[in-house]
Design a protein around this motif. Structure first.
Motif, PDB file in Angstrom:
ATOM      1  N   SER A  71      14.269  29.015  10.395  1.00  0.00           N
ATOM      2  CA  SER A  71      14.910  28.191  11.433  1.00  0.00           C
ATOM      3  C   SER A  71      14.012  27.959  12.639  1.00  0.00           C
ATOM      4  CB  SER A  71      16.220  28.833  11.891  1.00  0.00           C
ATOM      5  OG  SER A  71      15.964  30.059  12.557  1.00  0.00           O
ATOM      6  N   LYS A  74      10.996  24.432  13.302  1.00  0.00           N
ATOM      7  CA  LYS A  74      11.503  23.060  13.422  1.00  0.00           C
ATOM      8  C   LYS A  74      10.374  22.039  13.407  1.00  0.00           C
ATOM      9  CE  LYS A  74      15.859  24.198  13.937  1.00  0.00           C
ATOM     10  NZ  LYS A  74      16.819  23.948  12.866  1.00  0.00           N
ATOM     11  N   ASP A 124      18.912  27.286   9.021  1.00  0.00           N
ATOM     12  CA  ASP A 124      20.003  26.650   9.755  1.00  0.00           C
ATOM     13  C   ASP A 124      20.015  25.129   9.591  1.00  0.00           C
ATOM     14  OD1 ASP A 124      17.877  25.832  11.307  1.00  0.00           O
ATOM     15  OD2 ASP A 124      18.667  26.625  13.202  1.00  0.00           O
ATOM     16  N   ASP A 125      19.216  24.623   8.654  1.00  0.00           N
ATOM     17  CA  ASP A 125      19.117  23.184   8.429  1.00  0.00           C
ATOM     18  C   ASP A 125      19.102  22.936   6.926  1.00  0.00           C
ATOM     19  OD1 ASP A 125      18.363  20.509   8.132  1.00  0.00           O
ATOM     20  OD2 ASP A 125      17.038  20.555   9.880  1.00  0.00           O
ATOM     21  N   LYS A 127      18.199  20.446   5.294  1.00  0.00           N
ATOM     22  CA  LYS A 127      16.988  19.776   4.827  1.00  0.00           C
ATOM     23  C   LYS A 127      15.916  20.787   4.436  1.00  0.00           C
ATOM     24  CE  LYS A 127      17.713  15.588   7.575  1.00  0.00           C
ATOM     25  NZ  LYS A 127      17.180  14.752   8.697  1.00  0.00           N
ATOM     26  N   GLN A 128      15.821  21.871   5.203  1.00  0.00           N
ATOM     27  CA  GLN A 128      14.852  22.917   4.874  1.00  0.00           C
ATOM     28  C   GLN A 128      15.215  23.581   3.547  1.00  0.00           C
ATOM     29  OE1 GLN A 128      15.281  25.257   8.488  1.00  0.00           O
ATOM     30  NE2 GLN A 128      13.333  24.491   9.290  1.00  0.00           N
ATOM     31  N   THR A 149      21.562  33.178   6.184  1.00  0.00           N
ATOM     32  CA  THR A 149      21.970  32.091   7.079  1.00  0.00           C
ATOM     33  C   THR A 149      23.196  32.494   7.883  1.00  0.00           C
ATOM     34  OG1 THR A 149      22.573  29.734   7.193  1.00  0.00           O
ATOM     35  CG2 THR A 149      23.441  30.993   5.325  1.00  0.00           C
ATOM     36  N   LEU A 154      25.769  25.460   4.542  1.00  0.00           N
ATOM     37  CA  LEU A 154      24.466  25.068   4.005  1.00  0.00           C
ATOM     38  C   LEU A 154      24.295  25.476   2.543  1.00  0.00           C
ATOM     39  CD1 LEU A 154      22.036  26.058   6.906  1.00  0.00           C
ATOM     40  CD2 LEU A 154      23.216  23.895   6.547  1.00  0.00           C
ATOM     41  N   GLY A 248      22.998  25.832  18.653  1.00  0.00           N
ATOM     42  CA  GLY A 248      22.917  25.036  17.441  1.00  0.00           C
ATOM     43  C   GLY A 248      24.169  24.235  17.129  1.00  0.00           C
TER      44      GLY A 248
END
Length: 375
Positions: A71, A74, A124-125, A127-128, A149, A154, A248
């Motif tokens: 996370s 970024k 926390d994303d 896309k990752q 997480t 997610l 977030g």
């Protein structure tokens, strides 16, 4: 190589046993297993993942990788993360020729026949996560993937979810003792303070460590002063760690978080949803992101340190001026604001008096009244 501190095992034995079962680390099956370790900030997800990684990586020869604090990356592109994963698993550093769009196909083509152990820490994303482990079919038979997480949403349907809970009192005391007294028995004079401060952390390992480290070597008087201070607000280090979860959130989530922290901790979910605009969506976001729990009797519960942090945020927003706070909860502030006519019932376009708290204001005690301000 990641260090393994056996002290980190306190309170984690049961968690590790259950996650090992979910991952099938006895390898009774050759299918790819993915487990998401889910829980609030500071609950010990990374420590559990590290210990599992160190304990079992020898089963995977050289094909293992621990991707820590994803996370925080970024600025890294999904391609950068894919190169990191591939270079660690394959033990090859020269992957510069890999271009955008080639990462996922390369992961599948290079890892589909390898038995690997992969830990993707603190995601926390989505896309990752999609860039690194979107599908189990990318990986070879026997591969085991661990994801940590704070955000359950997610994790996809092919990923088993394990929630890490707060430590029980006896384990929490052991952790606190380890840091405050370096494992020695606390002097008898400290016993009551020792227990009280440990309970303030409410079973959160990172807070127990922060409190214990701060108090190590301090006098009895300093411990008493610290207890008073901790009851008002957690240590700055603890607040920083917890605030990353708040930061977030989107605006809806932040508003819901602050209202729960200041007003509704312990209240029935159904009532709070009715009182707050978009309350159902807001409560859902907070639950998915490990910021609240819902008890068996359908009441909202928020960790004490998160509640303290939320109140601190509201005070900071107004520069500690109660008349400018978006939420009032302390009876002294409420009395002061009402007595100085800073707010009146004619200002109903700016203020909403929550009905059940207003009933307490009128019929019971001003100390129990709570006011929300909408700008």
């Amino acid at each position: 190589m990641l260090p393994m501190d056996l002290g980190d095992m306190v309170g984690m034995e049961a968690d590790m046993d259950q996650i090992e079962h979910l991952l099938d680390l006895s390898f009774t099956t050759n299918e790819v297993r993915m487990v998401g370790i889910w829980g609030m900030a500071g609950i010990g997800k990374t420590a559990i993942a590290k210990n599992l990684y160190q304990k079992h990586k020898h089963h995977f020869k050289i094909h293992h990788c621990f991707m820590e604090k994803v996370s925080s990356l970024k600025a890294k592109s999904p391609l950068d993360l894919q190169k990191w994963l591939l270079s660690d698993i394959l033990r090859k550093k020269d992957l510069k020729a890999l271009n955008f769009g080639q990462g996922a196909p390369c992961i599948k083509s290079r890892l589909v026949n390898l038995k690997s152990l992969i830990v993707i820490d603190d995601v926390d994303d989505v896309k990752q996560l999609d860039a690194l482990a979107k599908e189990a079919s990318w990986f070879g038979p026997g591969t085991r993937i661990i994801i940590t997480t704070r955000d359950k949403s997610l994790l996809n349907s092919s990923c088993a979810v394990y929630k890490v809970e707060y430590l029980k009192d006896d384990k929490a005391l052991q952790i606190f003792q380890r840091f405050a007294f370096q494992g020695a028995e606390p002097p008898i004079a400290y016993n009551d303070l020792f227990i009280s401060i440990s309970q303030l952390a409410q079973g959160l390992p990172s807070a127990l460590e922060d409190f214990g480290t701060y108090l190590r070597g301090k006098s009895l008087v300093e411990w008493r002063d610290a207890l008073k201070s901790f009851r008002e607000a957690p240590l700055e280090k603890t607040t920083v760690d917890l605030k990353s979860s708040y930061d977030g959130l989107d605006e809806l989530g932040k508003a819901a978080f602050l209202h729960v922290a200041c007003l509704f901790n312990g209240e029935p979910v159904r009532r709070v949803r009715k009182l707050l605009g978009q309350g159902k969506a807001g409560m859902g976001v907070l639950k998915e992101k490990s910021l609240i729990k819902v008890s068996s009797d359908r009441r909202i519960t928020m960790h004490r340190l998160l509640e303290q942090m939320g109140k601190h945020i509201v005070r900071q927003e107004s520069n500690n001026n109660p008349s400018q706070q978006r939420i009032l909860w302390h009876h002294d502030d409420i009395l002061r604001v009402l007595d100085t006519n800073t707010v009146s019932y004619t200002q109903c376009s700016n203020f909403f008096l929550v009905s059940f708290w207003l009933a307490r204001l009128c019929h019971h005690s001003l100390a129990e009244a709570k006011i929300i301000r909408y700008n």
